[in-house]
Write an enzyme that holds these catalytic residues in place. Structure first.
Site, PDB file in Angstrom:
ATOM      1  N   ASN A  67      59.336  14.675  62.119  1.00  0.00           N
ATOM      2  CA  ASN A  67      59.115  15.907  61.011  1.00  0.00           C
ATOM      3  C   ASN A  67      60.263  16.986  61.613  1.00  0.00           C
ATOM      4  O   ASN A  67      60.767  17.381  60.139  1.00  0.00           O
ATOM      5  CB  ASN A  67      58.192  16.916  61.822  1.00  0.00           C
ATOM      6  CG  ASN A  67      56.616  16.322  61.809  1.00  0.00           C
ATOM      7  OD1 ASN A  67      56.463  15.300  61.011  1.00  0.00           O
ATOM      8  ND2 ASN A  67      55.127  16.635  62.051  1.00  0.00           N
ATOM      9  N   THR A 112      73.694  39.866  18.184  1.00  0.00           N
ATOM     10  CA  THR A 112      72.366  40.771  18.466  1.00  0.00           C
ATOM     11  C   THR A 112      71.675  39.914  17.633  1.00  0.00           C
ATOM     12  O   THR A 112      71.612  40.048  16.375  1.00  0.00           O
ATOM     13  CB  THR A 112      72.350  41.757  19.246  1.00  0.00           C
ATOM     14  OG1 THR A 112      72.059  42.300  17.433  1.00  0.00           O
ATOM     15  CG2 THR A 112      73.462  42.287  20.258  1.00  0.00           C
ATOM     16  N   HIS A 113      70.117  40.426  17.820  1.00  0.00           N
ATOM     17  CA  HIS A 113      69.024  39.098  17.405  1.00  0.00           C
ATOM     18  C   HIS A 113      69.397  38.242  16.411  1.00  0.00           C
ATOM     19  O   HIS A 113      68.526  38.181  14.602  1.00  0.00           O
ATOM     20  CB  HIS A 113      68.341  40.003  16.577  1.00  0.00           C
ATOM     21  CG  HIS A 113      68.392  41.662  17.504  1.00  0.00           C
ATOM     22  ND1 HIS A 113      66.946  41.748  17.768  1.00  0.00           N
ATOM     23  CD2 HIS A 113      69.225  42.539  17.782  1.00  0.00           C
ATOM     24  CE1 HIS A 113      67.379  43.165  18.714  1.00  0.00           C
ATOM     25  NE2 HIS A 113      68.649  43.395  18.743  1.00  0.00           N
ATOM     26  N   SER A 234      72.544   9.151  12.013  1.00  0.00           N
ATOM     27  CA  SER A 234      70.795   8.690  11.775  1.00  0.00           C
ATOM     28  C   SER A 234      70.290   6.964  10.751  1.00  0.00           C
ATOM     29  O   SER A 234      71.159   7.078  10.389  1.00  0.00           O
ATOM     30  CB  SER A 234      70.119  10.247  10.821  1.00  0.00           C
ATOM     31  OG  SER A 234      69.298   9.455  10.288  1.00  0.00           O
ATOM     32  N   LYS A 240      74.275  12.488   8.169  1.00  0.00           N
ATOM     33  CA  LYS A 240      74.247  13.653   8.650  1.00  0.00           C
ATOM     34  C   LYS A 240      75.046  12.832  10.724  1.00  0.00           C
ATOM     35  O   LYS A 240      75.373  12.283  10.858  1.00  0.00           O
ATOM     36  CB  LYS A 240      72.796  13.350   9.331  1.00  0.00           C
ATOM     37  CG  LYS A 240      71.465  14.240   8.083  1.00  0.00           C
ATOM     38  CD  LYS A 240      70.302  14.228   9.315  1.00  0.00           C
ATOM     39  CE  LYS A 240      69.846  14.766  10.374  1.00  0.00           C
ATOM     40  NZ  LYS A 240      68.735  15.000   9.917  1.00  0.00           N
ATOM     41  N   ASN A 242      74.462  14.636  13.886  1.00  0.00           N
ATOM     42  CA  ASN A 242      73.111  15.247  15.130  1.00  0.00           C
ATOM     43  C   ASN A 242      73.677  16.122  16.253  1.00  0.00           C
ATOM     44  O   ASN A 242      75.022  14.711  17.189  1.00  0.00           O
ATOM     45  CB  ASN A 242      71.823  14.231  14.798  1.00  0.00           C
ATOM     46  CG  ASN A 242      71.466  13.940  13.823  1.00  0.00           C
ATOM     47  OD1 ASN A 242      71.579  14.763  12.884  1.00  0.00           O
ATOM     48  ND2 ASN A 242      70.619  13.171  13.959  1.00  0.00           N
ATOM     49  N   GLU A 247      70.929  18.727  21.608  1.00  0.00           N
ATOM     50  CA  GLU A 247      69.659  19.572  21.803  1.00  0.00           C
ATOM     51  C   GLU A 247      68.421  18.775  23.584  1.00  0.00           C
ATOM     52  O   GLU A 247      67.944  19.061  24.099  1.00  0.00           O
ATOM     53  CB  GLU A 247      68.911  18.131  20.965  1.00  0.00           C
ATOM     54  CG  GLU A 247      69.194  19.084  19.611  1.00  0.00           C
ATOM     55  CD  GLU A 247      68.726  18.161  18.036  1.00  0.00           C
ATOM     56  OE1 GLU A 247      67.969  17.932  17.676  1.00  0.00           O
ATOM     57  OE2 GLU A 247      70.071  17.103  17.914  1.00  0.00           O
ATOM     58  N   LYS A 282      60.386  15.387  47.024  1.00  0.00           N
ATOM     59  CA  LYS A 282      61.257  14.981  46.567  1.00  0.00           C
ATOM     60  C   LYS A 282      61.955  14.276  45.580  1.00  0.00           C
ATOM     61  O   LYS A 282      62.942  14.250  45.310  1.00  0.00           O
ATOM     62  CB  LYS A 282      61.617  13.595  48.330  1.00  0.00           C
ATOM     63  CG  LYS A 282      61.874  13.902  49.237  1.00  0.00           C
ATOM     64  CD  LYS A 282      61.612  13.095  50.272  1.00  0.00           C
ATOM     65  CE  LYS A 282      61.605  14.294  52.148  1.00  0.00           C
ATOM     66  NZ  LYS A 282      61.293  14.896  51.670  1.00  0.00           N
TER      67      LYS A 282
END
Lengths: 448, 448, 448, 448
Positions: A67, A112-113, A234, A240, A242, A247, A282
């Site tokens: 232990n 922002t936003h 792709s 493309k 990517n 991602e 673990k």
């Protein structure tokens, strides 16, 4: 420690120390590999030792238990892994610092936003992530601190009657102190949870950066292009490119949060002291650390593969009236109360919209008709670049302010690196690695 | 700050400071309540101020934005709440310390795997929880530290052209420093996540303690009885005394973990800088803090309502051979290698099982037949009480060791309490609260 | 039920039924409100009843317990709430269906990896969300099913010696069947977890849609503009229109995931049967349902406030070679193996890039030089609109295919709505609400 | 499908079908292994095919994309794994059914709040878990249903211009239907989340059972003993038998909840359609399924290794007045209103406590003095066994009721098993496996 406290005498301890040294040497040379029917690595070591040095090896387990041993081993692992994470994190920060140094005068909209807000510099933007990572570094260091209590001496749960010295064991292993309470020593997994929490929040930060990479490399933003080395094609759409690494990095944040959840759930409702549920920590811990380490590693070529496109950034500063706030602030400087200035700036934006011009393209006369407080030349202060240059307060985006910020950020990174460089392998590793401390400890042992 | 840096002159600043002071006084006296059509409290304050002091109030918003204001307000709230949590946490620790002081010589089995392991004392057991809470206290203090960066001066996202002094604003509000980067200042919610993480792990610790209360007050364990003040009856089963507060406390750990999850999910994938998703952090943060505060509060009467039953604890020390390890350790003291001693102790347990006796009830002769290294009187060392008394190392359960541990634990609690007592309200609160600093700042204002 | 099975006779049951009816009438009229010192609403009802009808009320609790009562009440609540959620969800779907009907010929790029992939129609895109919500509807219906087992008759945990009929109780409350096992009846909270899971995944779907709203209303995408009714301005930047409702909706997904986590954590490791931890499921359940209901409600004006900009969508179909795949497919039609065709299309994209033209702007001769299999007029098939019109398979974007898909999607929504309309209040509600069933059951009671 | 719809003619399709058949045969015989520099297994198959059959193989990819292919492959995997999980789940249920059949008359206390509540039978208790698992089976079947939509034909995101038949592809692979919308087909991962949710709730159920195993095998409860085959010893405490498999199983519930969290986080905020974040769903899905499968597998020997101890269960029926409710119910039968009866039963418990006797040991006269409604012989109804036997309603614990419940539970398990047995490999597997359908499809191909 058992020798130094007299729990074992020299005759008993010497074969153990020698045997363990040889075992380590054999493992390092590859002459020996960890395999066999043993329940775990601790049993394996004991068996190997007994095979090597005979009965003396049967004293190895004196005053300890699996232990406290497994809890000790996991702490040593956590500390080493955190040091590795920090080394990578510092590399990521250095990369950002370098890029920032090149882009003090590359201007783009701050958002922002996800709406264009005000002009800032790319350097300012890149440094934001350095500070985010600096907070991660401090969290990781605290998890490292949390792993710095030595459980040795706690035994299975209730310490030992042998006159051992837990402080001495702690120091030999590079820990700051032993636990104060043997029950908590074997029941505590806070350092595991703190480590996976640090990894989870780090991954969340990286997911935010990854989102930006994905946005910026879209056709619509176009603030950066991905080098072929990190973009993926792709199978169906030949045109493309990517941003897969970004991602995947973003997706991996889910895993790190899941690992943290796993740890908290595992601990929930567990009575004192050790329960085998803890064994399950673990997998999730290894996964959390590997996920974070891999994410930091992959973010290096990903960031290196981003070719920024200042011309697209500059173009994005047009058409959205990102300096409307500057007009308001200018009016404030000229004595107009902020709330009034804010309304006037809004009105001027509407005028620009009708005329299809930028704020800095308005007829000077018309501008001063609406805003009589303005002075000649004020119109040029509404250009995006001028706007950035004027905001030179402590944490602002003006090149001179960001240059100063860059120095501070570099110092922050230096501090983490200095801390890392100050790490020493624990004395016991030194001993077993080089044989010196061992030799010093056991007179005559070099004669063997 | 605007006055001190000259952004506003005395004439402009004075009505604002006076107006805000009066607003505060009216709020505190109840003459005014926060209500109206305003978008948020910041707009409400501005409107009230303009109504009270006229056009001067329209300068209030100079050099700031709701993005840095709300981030500032939430930080102040977090710091005050954490201080409240710590005050309760210290009370819980003090209660455990007091109980521990009474039970240095109350012995019971320590458990691993919910199986009786080795004898310990109730004091030792209670102190384990004090150390767990001490780790929580340190985590809360670090969340408090994390909330100590001032976002003021960051504006909406890109700082301000006005020559403000963010360090001055920071100090007035009791913060340690301003942010280094305006973008990160409005995007960062690490202090929110750290606070909810601290609450979640605290709740997990309390859930573990609650589980023990539930176990101990079951008929099967019977280590404690619940006072009627905290036990609940059954609507159907008239004989029952249910540990509801402990169960609810255990259940609430789920909520705190859920709140942490909510925060991490909300931040995942958010690009710089402010996004309104961040607005949603409040509900989960308030819930996390309320849950933790309530849990600490309820744990005080719950712990006070636990009547320990030493006789049941003593009974549990019999029948499970909880001193088998002591036999092994005794043999080690007499020179037998641990692994051999361990096997011998196992064999003696089987002998006892066959005979239906305790280890300390074995015939001395028989004991020494199997373990010739033992000496006369050694058998008595196998009694549970003797076993505890012998384990007097640094973190062991022997009464004298636990007495020393109690001193250290008390010092740890003292340190947290001293930290709490050293907290001062930020200068600005002092100013607005008492009017003194205000008066000093604006000569002549006391004439009003 | 107690009357019908003879557990209570008419004389005993009649005052209870009449008393409860009057209690309900008083509550509905507002003459009575639920308040008082009672432990919960069940105790309150019993007390009110006893006050109203005297000793007869003391028989109310016959053959039941709060454990099965609260579980029953929560199931009724869950079912009603899910019906409400579905009603809103159907409204959101109908709105999307209507918008889709208007945009069969509005074309835009479909994205993978946030990179422009192939041209599709806006109708096709909108219908994707209808199908996502259809899956949510089915999950909610299954959670409704899961709440359809009646715990009544399980008592506190071990059923009852009285000759009751749990099937009869179940039917009176609109449940499909009673539980088969009294222990599981009071321990089971699967229906709670299934409900919060349905809400969490629904919210995740809405967060994905919200992300698109945020992207599409950015200056960079510009595929839609937000009506002022749902956009929020900035306190500092007068030019901004922020998609706050979409951001908040996205942020709220975190809360729903957190609520689900809370439920799973609360149940983890709970032994049979009822434990008060279960009491804590309510807060998280209420929050999950409120969050989902609010999100559906807010998404209606948000979607209505989106003004699509077909001209920006059309512009986005240029410059990214989104019909390169069509070139490959055209070659396949002309007999070229796909893998070869794919490589050739890639080569043609590179030619276009060098020349700065679109695929459909290439010189016909040059096109056929590289791709000799092409025929006259094939070049026009590479225009985005032609590309969409050609993909008219079952689930493709061609207007005629989407028109057929729209019919199927409408039928799917109709099915959910028909299900909702088929819901009847449970017989017992009918009885207490209208007094009819009650009157029929107790001859003479209408005389009162 | 490409052949049947004429997209490829016989001459083009035949080499592909033959080549794929041979590839499969070589893989099954071990002549070929999947390795090489290919990006994924789909590219590997294409390359192998081209090497084997030449240019014909370059037509393999016609009308499809990796986005719909990987989504298809994962669905097939999910369906096969769920079938495997259900097979194990049924075995666990059968084991419980068998044990229940042996213990209809083994009585023990049913618990609420971990307090002894009322007597039930072990069979009744075991069947509770069968019903819990039955709910899990239904959830897993619904996740299997969710994986039953075929994404084939969706291409990369926008379907295909080739006149394919997605319904035909779906049927060949055993799916119920194709997707209605190509965009949602590649963006949807609901079936992944539903699978991990099913696993998480299954693991939570198993964690509850594991908790009971741990409680029951403690010295304090002693309701069961663990066979050495499933108990683990201690490295330090020779007397211990630890229920490690149950603890690990309980701990693993955290992992399953973490995996579910990971999936929800990964999907949060992802815009349409495919994003590489989805690639990360595999690790967590594999882990969730493996965790659940392993837990079911380990629970078989664990349950088999539990030796119930009816004598300890019987002993636990004494001393806690577990039949107090029966006294109340008896009074109700004799006409006393429940609330009054409940209070009287409470009073009698207090009398018993003072006298130190069980309810059924009270002097008959004294009993009837307090409860004059009781009749001669009523006292014996207060014995635990009598109490169980009297509760014979639909879901009650009386042996005859449980025998009937056992029949119903067996039927529920039979239904799941019958469903499993009705599963057929999809036609295409049949075709490639046996070559028959293939031969039938391509006249002359058997000549090869």
């Amino acid at each position: 420690m058992l020798l130094d406290t007299g729990v074992l005498d020299r005759e008993q301890a010497e074969p153990i120390l020698r045997g363990l040294s040889e075992l380590l040497a054999d493992l390092e040379s590859g002459a020996l590999t960890v395999e066999g029917p043993d329940e775990d690595v601790h049993s394996w070591i004991e068996r190997q030792l007994i095979e090597a040095v005979g009965d003396a090896g049967r004293r190895l387990h004196t005053a300890r238990s699996r232990n406290d041993q497994t809890a000790t081993a996991l702490r040593l692992w956590v500390r080493a892994e955190i040091e590795g994470l920090l080394a990578h994190l510092v590399m990521v920060q250095r990369q950002r610092l370098e890029q920032a140094g090149e882009h003090l005068e590359t201007f783009l909209p701050g958002y922002t936003h996800l709406q264009r807000g005000q002009p800032v510099s790319l350097a300012h933007h890149l440094l934001a992530w350095v500070w985010a990572l600096d907070a991660d570094a401090r969290r990781l260091q605290r998890a490292w601190d949390a792993a710095g209590q030595s459980p040795l001496g706690a035994g299975a749960l209730a310490a030992t009657p042998h006159p051992i010295d837990p402080w001495h064991s702690a120091r030999l292993l590079g820990f700051e102190a032993p636990y104060d309470n043997s029950l908590w020593a074997v029941a505590d997994r806070d350092y595991v949870v703190e480590t996976s929490f640090s990894c989870a929040l780090l991954m969340v930060h990286l997911s935010r950066w990854a989102e930006e990479v994905i946005l910026w490399t879209s056709s619509e933003f176009g603030f950066a292009e991905l080098d072929d080395s990190v973009a993926k094609g792709s199978s169906l759409m030949p045109q493309k490119k990517n941003p897969e690494p970004a991602e995947i990095l973003r997706g991996k944040s889910g895993r790190a949060i899941g690992d943290l959840t796993a740890h908290l759930v595992q601990l929930k409702g567990l009575p004192l002291t050790y329960n085998s549920d803890l064994q399950e920590d673990k997998e999730a811990l290894f996964d959390a650390v590997d996920t974070a380490a891999g994410a930091l590693r992959v973010s290096l070529p990903l960031a290196a593969g981003l070719r920024y496109r200042p011309e697209r950034m500059a173009a994005a500063l047009e058409g959205s009236y990102v300096t409307a706030t500057d007009l308001a602030d200018l009016l404030v400087e000229r004595g107009v109360p902020f709330r009034v200035a804010h309304e006037r700036a809004g009105a001027m934006v509407r005028v620009c919209e009708q005329k299809g011009v930028e704020l800095w393209e308005l007829d000077e006369a018309e501008l001063r008709e609406h805003c009589p407080e303005l002075e000649a030349g004020d119109r040029d202060a509404l250009r995006p670049e001028a706007s950035v240059r004027r905001r030179k307060t402590w944490n602002g985006p003006a090149p001179e302010a960001v240059a100063a910020q860059l120095v501070r950020a570099t110092e922050a990174v230096d501090r983490v690196e200095a801390w890392l460089e100050a790490r020493q392998p624990p004395p016991i590793v030194h001993a077993f690695g080089a044989g010196e401390l061992l030799a010093e400890r056991i007179p005559g042992s070099e004669a063997d």
